[in-house]
Write a protein that holds these residues in place. Structure first.
Motif, PDB file in Angstrom:
ATOM      1  N   VAL B  41       0.843  -1.189   0.000  1.00 14.63           N
ATOM      2  CA  VAL B  41       0.000   0.000   0.000  1.00 14.63           C
ATOM      3  C   VAL B  41       0.886   1.249   0.000  1.00 14.63           C
ATOM      4  N   PRO B  42       0.642   2.160  -0.948  1.00  8.94           N
ATOM      5  CA  PRO B  42       1.429   3.413  -0.948  1.00  8.94           C
ATOM      6  C   PRO B  42       0.928   4.363   0.143  1.00  8.94           C
ATOM      7  N   ASP B  43       1.665   5.430   0.397  1.00 14.39           N
ATOM      8  CA  ASP B  43       1.213   6.439   1.349  1.00 14.39           C
ATOM      9  C   ASP B  43       0.173   7.355   0.722  1.00 14.39           C
ATOM     10  N   VAL B  44       0.334   7.593  -0.561  1.00 16.76           N
ATOM     11  CA  VAL B  44      -0.469   8.596  -1.256  1.00 16.76           C
ATOM     12  C   VAL B  44      -0.615   8.178  -2.712  1.00 16.76           C
ATOM     13  N   VAL B  45      -1.761   8.470  -3.295  1.00 15.16           N
ATOM     14  CA  VAL B  45      -1.891   8.347  -4.752  1.00 15.16           C
ATOM     15  C   VAL B  45      -2.091   9.748  -5.324  1.00 15.16           C
ATOM     16  N   VAL B  46      -1.305  10.092  -6.319  1.00 17.11           N
ATOM     17  CA  VAL B  46      -1.475  11.363  -7.029  1.00 17.11           C
ATOM     18  C   VAL B  46      -2.040  11.062  -8.404  1.00 17.11           C
ATOM     19  N   PHE B  47      -3.141  11.728  -8.747  1.00 17.81           N
ATOM     20  CA  PHE B  47      -3.707  11.585 -10.090  1.00 17.81           C
ATOM     21  C   PHE B  47      -3.269  12.802 -10.912  1.00 17.81           C
ATOM     22  N   ALA B  48      -2.157  12.651 -11.593  1.00 19.98           N
ATOM     23  CA  ALA B  48      -1.623  13.778 -12.361  1.00 19.98           C
ATOM     24  C   ALA B  48      -2.546  14.089 -13.530  1.00 19.98           C
ATOM     25  N   GLU B  49      -2.737  15.371 -13.805  1.00 22.11           N
ATOM     26  CA  GLU B  49      -3.586  15.763 -14.937  1.00 22.11           C
ATOM     27  C   GLU B  49      -2.798  16.471 -16.036  1.00 22.11           C
ATOM     28  N   SER B  50      -1.537  16.708 -15.770  1.00 20.30           N
ATOM     29  CA  SER B  50      -0.730  17.423 -16.768  1.00 20.30           C
ATOM     30  C   SER B  50       0.746  17.145 -16.517  1.00 20.30           C
ATOM     31  N   THR B  51       1.543  17.482 -17.523  1.00 21.30           N
ATOM     32  CA  THR B  51       2.993  17.366 -17.385  1.00 21.30           C
ATOM     33  C   THR B  51       3.474  18.241 -16.227  1.00 21.30           C
ATOM     34  N   ALA B  52       2.856  19.426 -16.083  1.00 20.33           N
ATOM     35  CA  ALA B  52       3.243  20.328 -14.995  1.00 20.33           C
ATOM     36  C   ALA B  52       3.003  19.658 -13.635  1.00 20.33           C
ATOM     37  N   ASP B  53       1.890  18.925 -13.519  1.00 23.87           N
ATOM     38  CA  ASP B  53       1.621  18.188 -12.274  1.00 23.87           C
ATOM     39  C   ASP B  53       2.738  17.188 -11.990  1.00 23.87           C
ATOM     40  N   VAL B  54       3.088  16.418 -13.002  1.00 30.64           N
ATOM     41  CA  VAL B  54       4.110  15.379 -12.823  1.00 30.64           C
ATOM     42  C   VAL B  54       5.436  16.031 -12.428  1.00 30.64           C
ATOM     43  N   SER B  55       5.742  17.134 -13.094  1.00 38.06           N
ATOM     44  CA  SER B  55       6.991  17.838 -12.812  1.00 38.06           C
ATOM     45  C   SER B  55       7.017  18.359 -11.377  1.00 38.06           C
ATOM     46  N   ALA B  56       5.920  18.944 -10.944  1.00 40.23           N
ATOM     47  CA  ALA B  56       5.861  19.493  -9.580  1.00 40.23           C
ATOM     48  C   ALA B  56       6.020  18.379  -8.543  1.00 40.23           C
ATOM     49  N   VAL B  57       5.343  17.263  -8.788  1.00 43.19           N
ATOM     50  CA  VAL B  57       5.429  16.125  -7.855  1.00 43.19           C
ATOM     51  C   VAL B  57       6.861  15.595  -7.801  1.00 43.19           C
ATOM     52  N   MET B  58       7.477  15.455  -8.968  1.00 40.81           N
ATOM     53  CA  MET B  58       8.839  14.896  -8.985  1.00 40.81           C
ATOM     54  C   MET B  58       9.834  15.827  -8.315  1.00 40.81           C
ATOM     55  N   LYS B  59       9.673  17.112  -8.549  1.00 34.62           N
ATOM     56  CA  LYS B  59      10.582  18.080  -7.920  1.00 34.62           C
ATOM     57  C   LYS B  59      10.477  17.957  -6.397  1.00 34.62           C
ATOM     58  N   TYR B  60       9.240  17.900  -5.923  1.00 36.19           N
ATOM     59  CA  TYR B  60       9.019  17.790  -4.477  1.00 36.19           C
ATOM     60  C   TYR B  60       9.546  16.455  -3.947  1.00 36.19           C
ATOM     61  N   ALA B  61       9.226  15.397  -4.664  1.00 36.25           N
ATOM     62  CA  ALA B  61       9.645  14.058  -4.214  1.00 36.25           C
ATOM     63  C   ALA B  61      11.162  13.933  -4.207  1.00 36.25           C
ATOM     64  N   ASN B  62      11.802  14.522  -5.202  1.00 34.33           N
ATOM     65  CA  ASN B  62      13.258  14.429  -5.291  1.00 34.33           C
ATOM     66  C   ASN B  62      13.917  15.206  -4.152  1.00 34.33           C
ATOM     67  N   GLU B  63      13.371  16.380  -3.869  1.00 33.32           N
ATOM     68  CA  GLU B  63      13.945  17.175  -2.777  1.00 33.32           C
ATOM     69  C   GLU B  63      13.750  16.483  -1.437  1.00 33.32           C
ATOM     70  N   ASN B  64      12.646  15.752  -1.308  1.00 40.07           N
ATOM     71  CA  ASN B  64      12.328  15.124  -0.022  1.00 40.07           C
ATOM     72  C   ASN B  64      12.569  13.611  -0.006  1.00 40.07           C
ATOM     73  N   ARG B  65      13.206  13.103  -1.070  1.00 40.31           N
ATOM     74  CA  ARG B  65      13.586  11.686  -1.141  1.00 40.31           C
ATOM     75  C   ARG B  65      12.388  10.752  -0.928  1.00 40.31           C
ATOM     76  N   ILE B  66      11.294  11.081  -1.588  1.00 38.00           N
ATOM     77  CA  ILE B  66      10.086  10.257  -1.472  1.00 38.00           C
ATOM     78  C   ILE B  66       9.998   9.316  -2.674  1.00 38.00           C
ATOM     79  N   PRO B  67       9.827   8.023  -2.450  1.00 44.53           N
ATOM     80  CA  PRO B  67       9.678   7.091  -3.573  1.00 44.53           C
ATOM     81  C   PRO B  67       8.467   7.433  -4.447  1.00 44.53           C
ATOM     82  N   VAL B  68       8.640   7.342  -5.750  1.00 46.08           N
ATOM     83  CA  VAL B  68       7.537   7.568  -6.690  1.00 46.08           C
ATOM     84  C   VAL B  68       7.431   6.368  -7.627  1.00 46.08           C
TER      85      VAL B  68
END
Lengths: 461, 461
Positions: B41-68
Motif C-alpha cells: 500500500v502506498p502512502d499517497v496516490v497522485v492523479f496527475a492531470e498534466s505534465t506540470a503536475d508530474v513535474s511538480a510532484v517529482m521536484k518535491y519528491a526528489n527534494e524530499n527523497r520520497i519514492p515515486v
C-alpha cells in the motif's frame, strides 16, 4: 614532415602486438578523416583483430587518458571518425568476419568490420535478407552503420538499423566487455542498452560484435517510376499512396534541379518533360506485387502522372535504381561540390521544404538539389558549391546551411536523419536537442565515459 | 486500519492541487499492485492531470527523497507497478487524451493514460494502424506499453512498441521536462534517448506524452488455423513458412496441454485430433492475401497438417482469434492459477523448450501449458498451480520457475520477452544480464536518478 611518435607508444605496444600498431605517415594520413571536409592526423592507428585487442587498448587508453576514435570503413558523411584530438584511431576493419548466418534463428552474427553489402549477399545466399540499405552499402561497414543508426530507402517499410540489432558486444571506455541481447527476437531483460550504443557515434563504447535480425527475403519486387508536371503533385502522390493503404518498400522523390542535371548527363530523352520524378517500390509474394503494382499504376494516373514506367521484375527494378543512382552522379558532373544534408521534415511539409530550398537558392545564389526518401520526410538537400575548401566560399555556404538548419528546426524537422551529427552538424546540435536533452546527453556520456576519451571533440564538447 | 498520512502530505499538497491527491484507504488499496502476486500500500496516490503536475510532484519528491512509483492502467503481469517502498503512486490515468491523429505525418500524439485499444480504434477511424497489440490492449495504457516495451502477436512482422515511438516527453527524477524526438520517421539527432526510457519500467523517468508512428492499415488479412499430429511438426512448419519467404503478421503455436484444456471447455469437436495447433496470419492488399493464403495452405498440407481451417476475410479471422483467446480462458477454467512466463528462446529451440517443459511437468507435478508467438521464439509458458497464495505451494512453484529460468538462460534464451522484469523476474535478472551489464544498468540508473526515488525496490535494488 614525419610526426613524432607519442611518448605512450611503447606502453601501447606493450599491451597489443606491435604488428597491429602503425605510425607510418601514410597510414596516419589515410585515417585522418572520412568523406566529410575535415581531417586531423592521429598519433597512432591500431588495427584491432579481436575483442581482446580492443579491450586491451581501451584499458591502456583509459588509464593514460589517450583519446580513442573508432573507425569503420571511413565512409561517414559528417566527420564522425575524424580524430580531432589526435591519440589513437582504432580501426575495426580487420574484424571483418561473418561469424554465423542462422536462418533457423533469423539472425546473422558479425564482426564490426563486415561490409554491409557483403552481409546482404551472405543473407541472400541462404534466401534471407538484411533490410537496411544505406546508399554506400558496398563500402560502409556494419560497425559504422550501428554507430550511426544508418538508414536507407527501404527503411520506410523496414525501419532503420536499430530495428535489426538484437545483440551487441561492446567494449566500454574502461576496457570492460559488455554483452547485451542475443539471438532473440524479443527481449525485455532490463533497460535498452542496445539502444544506448546504437547511434552513439563512437562516444559511449566500441562495438566488437553484433547479432543482427534477418528476415525472409521477399520473393519479388516491382516498381513504378513516374513523372509529374509539378513537385507538389508528386508530394501529394506520396501521401495518397499511403492513404490508400500501401506501404511501399521505397518512395523516392526528385526535384526539378536534380532532374535537369540528370537530363543533361543522360540525354533529355531519358526523362519525359515534367518537374518531379517519383519512384514507388513494393515487395512481397510474386502474385501480390503484380496486382499491387497495377493498383498503384492506376492511382498514379489518377493523380496526374504524365509518364509512368513499370518495372514488374527484378531486372527492370535494378534498371530504375541504376537510373536513380545516376541522380547523384549527375550532380557530381556539374563540377560543383555537393554538400549533402540529410534533413528530415514531417511528411506533410515536403512541399514547404522544397519551396524554402528554392527561395534559399535565389537568396544565396547556391544551387540546391533536393531528392530522397519522401515517405520518411527524409530529403537529401544538396547545396552545390564551387569549392568548399575555399575559405570565402565556405563562409558563404555555411551561412546558407545555417539558414537551412534554422528553418528545419523552426519547422519541427531534424538536422540529420541518417548520417549522424559528427562535426558537420555540431554547430546546430545544441539548439536541435534543447537544453534539457543536451544536458541529458552529457549525463549519459559522463556515466559511460567519465574520462572523456571516446571520440572526443565531437558534438558534446 | 486507516493508515497514518505521511508527514510530507501537506508539503505535497502545497505543490499540487489537493483534488489530485488521495489518501483514502480504498484508493490506496486499489493502487497497491497490478496483475501479479505482490502488493504494497502506498502512502499517497497522485492523479496527475498534466505534465506540470508530474513535474511538480517529482521536484518535491526528489527534494524530499520520497519514492515515486508510476502507474498506468495497472495491467502489468510482473509487479512492476507495486510501490514496494511506499511513498507516492503517480497515476497517469487522468492524462488520457489523444492529442492528435495525423496521417499526413504518419503519427499519433497521445498522453500516457490512453488505452492502447482506444488508440488503435482512433487510428482505424482514419484508415491507419498502430500495430503493437499486447493481449491486454483493451485494458492497458500506452504509457505502460512504452514503459515495458510491450509486444504482441503482430510484432513478428511489425516489431515491438519501441519501433513505434518517434518522440517522447519525459519528466526526469529532478522534475525537469525532457523532450526528445518528434513527428519524424527518421532522426539521428544525438543519442537514442527514446530507447533509454522505452522499457525502463518507470525507473529512469516518467513518460508524459508520446509521438507514435502509425502506418497505412493493411486493406485485408487472412488466416489459416492448422492441426498437426505432433508439436515437432508444427514447430518445423514455423521455420518452413519463413524459409519459403513468407513474413506472416502472426505465427502462433499451441501445445497439447492447452489444446486439451480448450477441447474440454469448448467441446472435443472444436478441434480435430492432433497434438499441436498453428495459426498463420498474413495481411496486405486483398488480392495478395488471397493468393498467399493459397500458397500457405498448400505448404502446410505438404508439411503434414491434418486439418486446416481457412479464414479468407476479416470476419473469419476474428473468429479464429476469438478461439485463440479461448486458450487463455480454458486454462483459467481448470481452476488453477496460471503463472504466465513470457520466456523467449532462439527460434530453433522451440521443440527443446516444449520437451523441457514436459520433463519439468513430470518432475514437479505442475501442469505446464505452452503457447504463443512461435515466430519470435516467444512462448508463453504457463505453470498451472493450485494456489500461489499458499506459502507451501508457492515455494514449490518458485522452485519449478527457478528450474525453468535456469534452463532458459543455459539455452541462450530470455527470461522475459514482453512483460518486463518487475518483481516477478527480479531473482534471475542479475544472472540474465551478467555482471558487466548489471553494473552498466546501475550506472545508467544512478545517472538518471541519483537519489533512487523512481520505482525503487525493483530489479536493481
Amino acid at each position: 614532415m614525419i610526426p613524432t611518435p607519442p611518448d605512450w607508444l611503447a606502453g601501447l605496444i606493450s599491451v597489443i602486438n606491435g604488428d597491429k600498431v602503425s605510425v607510418s605517415p601514410s597510414t596516419l594520413g589515410d585515417h585522418s578523416g572520412d568523406k566529410w571536409y575535415a581531417s586531423h592526423v592521429p598519433d597512432v592507428v591500431v588495427f584491432a583483430e579481436s575483442t581482446a585487442d580492443v579491450s586491451a587498448v581501451m584499458k591502456y587508453a583509459n588509464e593514460n587518458r589517450i583519446p580513442v576514435t573508432t573507425r569503420g570503413a571511413g565512409f561517414g558523411y559528417v566527420g564522425g571518425a575524424v580524430p580531432v584530438r589526435g591519440g589513437i584511431v582504432l580501426s575495426t576493419m580487420r574484424m571483418n568476419r561473418i561469424l554465423g548466418m542462422h536462418p533457423e534463428d533469423g539472425v546473422a552474427i558479425v564482426q564490426p568490420g563486415v561490409i554491409t553489402g557483403d552481409l546482404q549477399a551472405a543473407a541472400h545466399a541462404v534466401g534471407w535478407e538484411y533490410p537496411p540499405d544505406p546508399a554506400s552499402l558496398k563500402d560502409c561497414s556494419i560497425g559504422g552503420n550501428i554507430a550511426t543508426n544508418a538508414g536507407g530507402p527501404r527503411c520506410l517499410k523496414y525501419g532503420v538499423t536499430r530495428s535489426y540489432v538484437l545483440g551487441l558486444e561492446v567494449v566500454l571506455a574502461s576496457g570492460e566487455i559488455l554483452r547485451t541481447g542475443g539471438r532473440l527476437h524479443k527481449n525485455k531483460t532490463g533497460f535498452d542498452l542496445i539502444g544506448s550504443f546504437t547511434g552513439s557515434e563512437g562516444m559511449l563504447g566500441i562495438i566488437t560484435e553484433a547479432t543482427l535480425r534477418i528476415i525472409p527475403k521477399p520473393a519479388s519486387r516491382a516498381m513504378l517510376a513516374a513523372i509529374f508536371p509539378e513537385f507538389e503533385m508528386a508530394a501529394a502522390a506520396v501521401q495518397a499512396i499511403l492513404n490508400a493503404g500501401h506501404l511501399p518498400s521505397a518512395l523516392e522523390i526528385t526535384d526539378t534541379f536534380t532532374l535537369a542535371a540528370a537530363r543533361k548527363k543522360l540525354g533529355a530523352e531519358t526523362f519525359p518533360p515534367g518537374d518531379a520524378h517519383l519512384i514507388v517500390e513494393i515487395d512481397g509474394r510474386p502474385a501480390a506485387t503484380l496486382s499491387e503494382i497495377e493498383e498503384l499504376h492506376q492511382l498514379l494516373t489518377t493523380l496526374g502522372a504524365t509518364f509512368i514506367e513499370r518495372a514488374p521484375d527484378e531486372a527492370s527494378c535494378e534498371r530504375i535504381w541504376k537510373l536513380r543512382r545516376e541522380f547523384s552522379f549527375s550532380l557530381r558532373d556539374t563540377g560543383l561540390t555537393k554538400l549533402n544534408e540529410d534533413i528530415v521534415v514531417p511528411r506533410s511539409k515536403l512541399v514547404e521544404l522544397v519551396t524554402f530550398a528554392r527561395r534559399l537558392e535565389q537568396e544565396t545564389g547556391i544551387p540546391i538539389a533536393c531528392f530522397g526518401h519522401a515517405g520518411d520526410g527524409n530529403i537529401h538537400t544538396n547545396l552545390m558549391v564551387r569549392d568548399y575548401g575555399d575559405p570565402e566560399i565556405r563562409v558563404h555556404a555555411d551561412a546558407a546551411l545555417d539558414q537551412l538548419f534554422r528553418w528545419i528546426l523552426a519547422n519541427d524537422g531534424a538536422i540529420t536523419g541518417e548520417h549522424g551529427v559528427g562535426l558537420a552538424k555540431k554547430p546546430w546540435i545544441r539548439q536541435a536537442l534543447g537544453e534539457t536533452a543536451f544536458a541529458t546527453h552529457k549525463v549519459l556520456k559522463n556515466a559511460f565515459d567519465p574520462n572523456g576519451i571516446l571520440n572526443p571533440g565531437k558534438f558534446l564538447d
